[in-house]
Design an enzyme around this catalytic site. Structure first.
Site, mmCIF file in Angstrom:
data_model
loop_
_atom_site.group_PDB
_atom_site.id
_atom_site.type_symbol
_atom_site.label_atom_id
_atom_site.label_comp_id
_atom_site.label_asym_id
_atom_site.label_seq_id
_atom_site.Cartn_x
_atom_site.Cartn_y
_atom_site.Cartn_z
ATOM 1 N N LYS A 11 -17.051 14.952 -7.769
ATOM 2 C CA LYS A 11 -16.055 16.018 -7.840
ATOM 3 C C LYS A 11 -15.850 16.641 -6.469
ATOM 4 C CE LYS A 11 -17.387 19.879 -8.185
ATOM 5 N NZ LYS A 11 -17.678 20.960 -7.185
ATOM 6 N N ASP A 138 -18.064 23.327 -14.554
ATOM 7 C CA ASP A 138 -17.309 22.163 -14.081
ATOM 8 C C ASP A 138 -17.236 21.032 -15.098
ATOM 9 O OD1 ASP A 138 -16.973 23.453 -11.690
ATOM 10 O OD2 ASP A 138 -18.415 22.248 -10.571
#
Length: 276
Positions: A11, A138
């Site tokens: 990410k 997340d």
């Protein structure tokens, strides 16, 4: 069913604007999520019980019990979908730890996708988020692993801004291999709201950079080197650090930058990839 494999895509926070501290200890943020084609590896095969083993260059010291988000995600999947069988899960830890790359959240999301296939659940992304979303802010973004605008604590996902880099954009990740814990970095934020995300990429910030550099000065050096090379068109720190990244027009320019940084800092970790 045979062995199921998934990638826990790294990410990247193309921007991370911190807007306010919340009473619950979290922060309201605006962030642009993107994902690299590379990341950790997750594999799963049928078993009577849940178990986790960890391999790879960054496996040392990682727990294989409920302290690991992969196993917690597997347990949450079992409970949410009322699954009575287990799985033998292997995490191939290829990304540095505490690196601002999604780490445990990406691993948990990849485990959920793998178990969804192994157990033939045919669950939607939304259902997977319902099952494991509480494991981290997340996680929802990592389940989809697609570009998105994140608000709230990062879990309220919207379509990405128009200026988000397109798929296959060459990217170089650089990490000085110094731990950069998220908590102390957020504590170092000065509390100033510097405004919402700009329409264009040039106005995107990472408000955690000063605090991270104060804790790990090598982050500042990584940003300087990526800028100094002169061929990158966008350089930032990802998440709360310590990974920095640069976007390039061509893979050749990216690879040349990687070689130059490796020559100057041979003990640092680098990864030449592309955006998904």
């Amino acid at each position: 069913m045979s062995l199921i494999a998934e990638t826990a895509y790294a990410k990247i926070n193309l921007a991370l604007h911190v807007r306010a501290r919340r009473p619950d200890g979290y922060h309201d943020i605006e962030t642009v999520f993107a994902f690299c084609a590379d990341g950790d590896g997750i594999s799963a095969e049928a078993a009577d019980e849940l178990s986790l083993s960890i391999t790879g260059p960054f496996a040392d010291g990682l727990p294989v019990d409920e302290g690991n988000l992969v196993l917690r995600a597997a347990g949450a999947m079992q409970a949410h979908f009322n699954v009575r069988t287990g799985a033998r899960i292997t995490l191939d830890k290829r990304l540095p730890v505490a690196a601002g790359l999604g780490g445990g959240s990406a691993d948990a999301a990849a485990a959920a996708r793998a178990l969804n296939r192994l157990w033939r659940l045919d669950a939607s992304e939304a259902a997977l988020c319902d099952a494991i979303g509480r494991l981290g802010a997340d996680v929802a973004a990592c389940v989809a692993s697609r570009p998105a605008l994140g608000k709230g604590v990062g879990d309220a996902l919207l379509p990405p801004p128009a200026d988000t880099p397109v798929s296959a954009t060459p990217i170089l990740l650089v990490n000085p291999l110094k731990l950069c814990p998220t908590g102390p970095v957020y504590q170092g934020w000065d509390g100033a709201d510097r405004g919402s995300l700009a329409i264009v990429r040039s106005g995107w910030r990472n408000d955690l950079t000063p605090g991270a550099v104060a804790l790990v000065p090598e982050i500042g050096m990584a940003l300087y080197l990526l800028d100094e090379i002169g061929t990158a068109h966008f350089v930032r720190m990802s998440g709360s650090g310590a990974t920095c990244f640069a976007l390039f027009e061509t893979e050749a320019a990216r690879d040349a930058a990687r070689d130059e940084i490796a020559a100057q800092q041979p003990d640092w970790w680098t990864c030449a990839s592309v955006l998904r």
